[in-house]
Design an enzyme around this catalytic site. Sequence first.
Site, PDB file in Angstrom:
ATOM      1  N   ASN A 177     -10.045  -1.441  -0.342  1.00 31.12           N
ATOM      2  CA  ASN A 177      -8.466  -1.184   0.151  1.00 31.12           C
ATOM      3  C   ASN A 177      -8.201  -1.255  -1.272  1.00 31.12           C
ATOM      4  OD1 ASN A 177      -5.978  -1.518   0.805  1.00 31.12           O
ATOM      5  ND2 ASN A 177      -6.077  -2.641   2.866  1.00 31.12           N
TER       6      ASN A 177
ATOM      7  N   HIS B 178      -4.167   6.609   3.028  1.00 35.51           N
ATOM      8  CA  HIS B 178      -4.109   5.172   1.931  1.00 35.51           C
ATOM      9  C   HIS B 178      -5.603   4.880   3.215  1.00 35.51           C
ATOM     10  CE1 HIS B 178      -4.162   1.133   1.719  1.00 35.51           C
ATOM     11  NE2 HIS B 178      -3.765   0.748   2.494  1.00 35.51           N
TER      12      HIS B 178
ATOM     13  N   CYS C 103       0.743  -0.734  -0.010  1.00 38.45           N
ATOM     14  CA  CYS C 103      -0.113   0.025  -0.120  1.00 38.45           C
ATOM     15  C   CYS C 103       0.837   0.938   0.280  1.00 38.45           C
ATOM     16  CB  CYS C 103      -0.913  -0.279   1.398  1.00 38.45           C
ATOM     17  SG  CYS C 103      -1.899  -1.439   1.582  1.00 38.45           S
TER      18      CYS C 103
HETATM   19  O1  UT7 Z   1      -3.954  -2.001   4.203  1.00 39.61           O
HETATM   20  C1  UT7 Z   1      -2.976  -1.790   4.409  1.00 39.61           C
HETATM   21  C2  UT7 Z   1      -2.860  -3.361   5.262  1.00 39.61           C
HETATM   22  N1  UT7 Z   1      -4.421  -2.921   5.503  1.00 39.61           N
HETATM   23  C3  UT7 Z   1      -5.215  -2.406   6.536  1.00 39.61           C
HETATM   24  O2  UT7 Z   1      -4.896  -0.996   7.124  1.00 39.61           O
HETATM   25  C4  UT7 Z   1      -6.693  -3.231   7.832  1.00 39.61           C
HETATM   26  C5  UT7 Z   1      -6.431  -3.110   8.731  1.00 39.61           C
HETATM   27  N2  UT7 Z   1      -7.353  -3.901   9.709  1.00 39.61           N
HETATM   28  C6  UT7 Z   1      -8.549  -3.856  10.224  1.00 39.61           C
HETATM   29  O3  UT7 Z   1      -8.990  -2.412   9.147  1.00 39.61           O
HETATM   30  C7  UT7 Z   1      -9.188  -4.455  10.767  1.00 39.61           C
HETATM   31  O4  UT7 Z   1      -9.078  -4.999  11.719  1.00 39.61           O
HETATM   32  C8  UT7 Z   1     -10.825  -4.827  10.271  1.00 39.61           C
HETATM   33  C9  UT7 Z   1     -11.632  -4.073   9.649  1.00 39.61           C
HETATM   34  C10 UT7 Z   1      -9.981  -6.031   9.005  1.00 39.61           C
HETATM   35  C11 UT7 Z   1     -10.897  -5.729  11.411  1.00 39.61           C
HETATM   36  O5  UT7 Z   1     -11.616  -5.126  12.423  1.00 39.61           O
HETATM   37  P1  UT7 Z   1     -11.652  -5.059  13.646  1.00 39.61           P
HETATM   38  O6  UT7 Z   1     -12.266  -3.829  14.551  1.00 39.61           O
HETATM   39  O7  UT7 Z   1      -9.589  -5.402  14.174  1.00 39.61           O
HETATM   40  O8  UT7 Z   1     -12.433  -6.404  14.044  1.00 39.61           O
HETATM   41  P2  UT7 Z   1     -11.720  -7.934  14.561  1.00 39.61           P
HETATM   42  O9  UT7 Z   1     -10.434  -8.447  14.013  1.00 39.61           O
HETATM   43  O10 UT7 Z   1     -10.704  -7.897  16.464  1.00 39.61           O
HETATM   44  O11 UT7 Z   1     -12.764  -9.052  14.355  1.00 39.61           O
HETATM   45  C12 UT7 Z   1     -13.724  -8.635  15.006  1.00 39.61           C
HETATM   46  C13 UT7 Z   1     -15.046 -10.131  15.169  1.00 39.61           C
HETATM   47  C14 UT7 Z   1     -14.137 -11.462  15.261  1.00 39.61           C
HETATM   48  O12 UT7 Z   1     -15.414 -11.926  15.250  1.00 39.61           O
HETATM   49  P3  UT7 Z   1     -14.578 -12.802  17.117  1.00 39.61           P
HETATM   50  O13 UT7 Z   1     -13.778 -13.759  17.048  1.00 39.61           O
HETATM   51  O14 UT7 Z   1     -14.667 -11.017  17.704  1.00 39.61           O
HETATM   52  O15 UT7 Z   1     -16.149 -12.924  17.347  1.00 39.61           O
HETATM   53  C15 UT7 Z   1     -14.379 -11.234  13.377  1.00 39.61           C
HETATM   54  O16 UT7 Z   1     -14.404 -12.575  13.449  1.00 39.61           O
HETATM   55  O17 UT7 Z   1     -15.553 -10.130  13.760  1.00 39.61           O
HETATM   56  C16 UT7 Z   1     -15.573 -10.510  13.090  1.00 39.61           C
HETATM   57  N3  UT7 Z   1     -15.033 -10.555  11.644  1.00 39.61           N
HETATM   58  C17 UT7 Z   1     -16.604 -10.076  10.755  1.00 39.61           C
HETATM   59  N4  UT7 Z   1     -17.865 -10.411  11.030  1.00 39.61           N
HETATM   60  C18 UT7 Z   1     -18.276  -9.832  10.350  1.00 39.61           C
HETATM   61  C19 UT7 Z   1     -14.444 -10.725  10.771  1.00 39.61           C
HETATM   62  N5  UT7 Z   1     -14.716  -9.896   9.757  1.00 39.61           N
HETATM   63  C20 UT7 Z   1     -16.215  -9.782   9.272  1.00 39.61           C
HETATM   64  C21 UT7 Z   1     -16.386  -9.572   8.137  1.00 39.61           C
HETATM   65  N6  UT7 Z   1     -18.593  -9.515   9.215  1.00 39.61           N
HETATM   66  N7  UT7 Z   1     -16.879  -9.042   7.278  1.00 39.61           N
END
Ligand code: UT7
Length: 329
Positions: free
Chosen positions: A286, A256, A116
Amino acid sequence: MKHIRGARIAGTGSYAPPRVITNAELERMVDTSDEWITTRTGIKERHVADDGVASSDLAAEASKIAMAEARITAEEIQLVIVATVTPDRLFPSTACTLQEKLGASNAAAMDLSAACSGFVYGLSVASGLIGIGALDRVLVVGVETLSKLVDWEDRNTCVLFGDGAGAAVVVPCETGRGVLSTSMGSDGSLGTLLELPAGGSLHPATQETLNTRMHFIKMKGNEVFKSAVRSMETVAKDAMKKAGVGADEVALLIPHQANLRIIEATAKRLGIGMDRVFVNVNKYGNTSAASVPLALDEARKEGRVKEGDLVCLVAFGAGFTWGSAVLRW
Ligand code: UT7
């Protein structure tokens, strides 16, 4: 070598393939919801390239627009830099394919792999080569077709990414204009937090790598999130310090576009209000290396960047890599 002149962006262009996948469509593909995607990421839809359409195709569309604005013909381009982690093939480079598609018959061509942060890295290389007088016209493109490498069965990643391209033509200018400063960094020890494990020399394609879905993007999103905010704050502050400007002077921050919450947290740490931050993650998701140049082009075309404005680009990505550039438009 000492810089003898400045480097500025003379034209920008962007392109996204026409097909759009909305959050509602994703609800029918994986266990997710529009509400989860919107509140966690700010993404509402993303563009996806059709089968047979490669990164170089998107790059060519964006490049033609940038060259037209810069009033530069393909033959006049001396170097093509393509920042991408979704090249058409492992080799030859996508930059060479683009060179051929554009008819840039007098240009050298190379790919740049910094995920990125790739466009900001590329802009830094281009402005350095122009600054020392080595080159006069460089095309820098950020392009991705991440839809081809995303696991459409993995809700943790498939809702996040999209396809697109952004391009800039970089030319010389007087010092004190154009790219005032750049800053870059990396930390390879965190590489496995965001990776595409197989298909390279470490894990060449085998039946087992296919069976274990190792040819798709893997990400530990939460850990990437924290590093992204920290690194983008630090690198943007460093670029501003090098340019001798304060955050209060920045007319527009173009970060980004990975996640609205990352953008808001970064802007807050930098002391830049959201009224001075460009956001289009809602429309594209993204797009990795394409995200910053696509946002820059849209910001300009919406009249958000005026002559003389101070613009700060900042990015973070797999590697990990991070980079920032401060420009006087
Ligand atoms: O391009 C540069 C690199 N990329 C980034 O910068 C992305 C960086 N990360 C993020 O944007 C965020 O961490 C995410 C959007 C990927 C995730 O958000 P989060 O607030 O960090 O959520 P999390 O990883 O803590 O997950 C929370 C919950 C999990 O469930 P449990 O384990 O708490 O039951 C996931 O399984 O959300 C669940 N989950 C979803 N639920 C519904 C993950 N993806 C989804 C989904 N729909 N698509």
